[in-house]
Design an enzyme around this catalytic site. Structure first.
Site, PDB file in Angstrom:
ATOM      1  N   GLY A  87       0.815  -1.217   0.000  1.00  0.00           N
ATOM      2  CA  GLY A  87       0.000   0.000   0.000  1.00  0.00           C
ATOM      3  C   GLY A  87       0.844   1.260   0.000  1.00  0.00           C
ATOM      4  O   GLY A  87       0.569   2.219  -0.736  1.00  0.00           O
ATOM      5  N   CYS A  88       1.876   1.271   0.821  1.00  0.00           N
ATOM      6  CA  CYS A  88       2.735   2.451   0.908  1.00  0.00           C
ATOM      7  C   CYS A  88       3.561   2.637  -0.354  1.00  0.00           C
ATOM      8  O   CYS A  88       3.804   3.759  -0.787  1.00  0.00           O
ATOM      9  CB  CYS A  88       3.637   2.358   2.131  1.00  0.00           C
ATOM     10  SG  CYS A  88       2.717   2.419   3.680  1.00  0.00           S
ATOM     11  N   THR A  89       3.995   1.538  -0.953  1.00  0.00           N
ATOM     12  CA  THR A  89       4.739   1.631  -2.211  1.00  0.00           C
ATOM     13  C   THR A  89       3.866   2.254  -3.290  1.00  0.00           C
ATOM     14  O   THR A  89       4.308   3.146  -4.027  1.00  0.00           O
ATOM     15  CB  THR A  89       5.247   0.243  -2.646  1.00  0.00           C
ATOM     16  OG1 THR A  89       6.108  -0.269  -1.619  1.00  0.00           O
ATOM     17  CG2 THR A  89       6.001   0.323  -3.959  1.00  0.00           C
ATOM     18  N   VAL A  92       3.508   6.082  -2.401  1.00  0.00           N
ATOM     19  CA  VAL A  92       4.720   6.867  -2.630  1.00  0.00           C
ATOM     20  C   VAL A  92       5.045   6.947  -4.126  1.00  0.00           C
ATOM     21  O   VAL A  92       5.454   7.998  -4.620  1.00  0.00           O
ATOM     22  CB  VAL A  92       5.899   6.298  -1.808  1.00  0.00           C
ATOM     23  CG1 VAL A  92       7.195   7.024  -2.137  1.00  0.00           C
ATOM     24  CG2 VAL A  92       5.600   6.417  -0.313  1.00  0.00           C
TER      25      VAL A  92
END
Length: 167
Positions: A87-89, A92
């Site tokens: 999710g964070c990848t 970002v």
């Protein structure tokens, strides 16, 4: 057909039952209502409020201080939970794709999460994140001073994006 109707009907009934159970369990553990409602955002840094200053380092050890941009340029600050997670990848990388658009308006872009320099550097190299600075808030002091709400019933760090005007 009739069997399809009943299949969907039972799925809806199961979903309602699970939701009712979740609400019941949360009330018994006295989890604050604000985790379910938009009122959880009341404690965040508000529009018009001064952004708390911070000084954080990137993976290379270079320091960045928010106040150095005051009066010079706007700053986009986004908080994300962790490096190297799906999710964070995705989040970002979406900022990486749009960072040139922000910079066209004269803005700097900073992503803030916890972690260490080695993990952050690996994340940057693996995903070719070169259009912005990813900063390390290892003790979550900036996240706390900016009143970033937690996600998933207060268990995980939340995601919030701020645009700080140059004034």
């Amino acid at each position: 057909s009739t069997s399809s109707f009943f299949f969907h009907f039972f799925n809806i009934m199961i979903a309602i039952a699970i939701f009712a159970l979740l609400v019941s369990v949360c009330q018994s553990f006295q989890i604050r209502k604000s985790y379910f409602a938009p009122s959880s955002f009341i404690s965040m840094v508000a529009v018009g409020e001064s952004a708390p200053d911070f000084e954080l380092k990137n993976s290379q050890g270079k320091s960045f201080k928010l106040s150095t941009f005051k009066g010079k340029k706007p700053v986009v600050v986004f908080f994300y939970p962790a490096d190297n997670t799906p999710g964070c990848t995705t989040e970002v990388c979406a900022f990486e794709k749009k960072a040139p658009d922000f910079k066209a308006f004269g803005a700097e872009v900073f992503g803030i999460s916890s972690g260490g320099p080695a993990d952050k550097e690996k994340f940057i190299r693996t995903n070719k994140l070169t259009s912005m600075e990813l900063l390390i808030d290892s003790a979550d002091t900036v996240r706390t001073s900016w009143k970033v709400p937690k996600a998933l019933f207060g268990v995980f760090p939340g995601r919030v994006t701020y645009v700080v005007g140059k004034d």
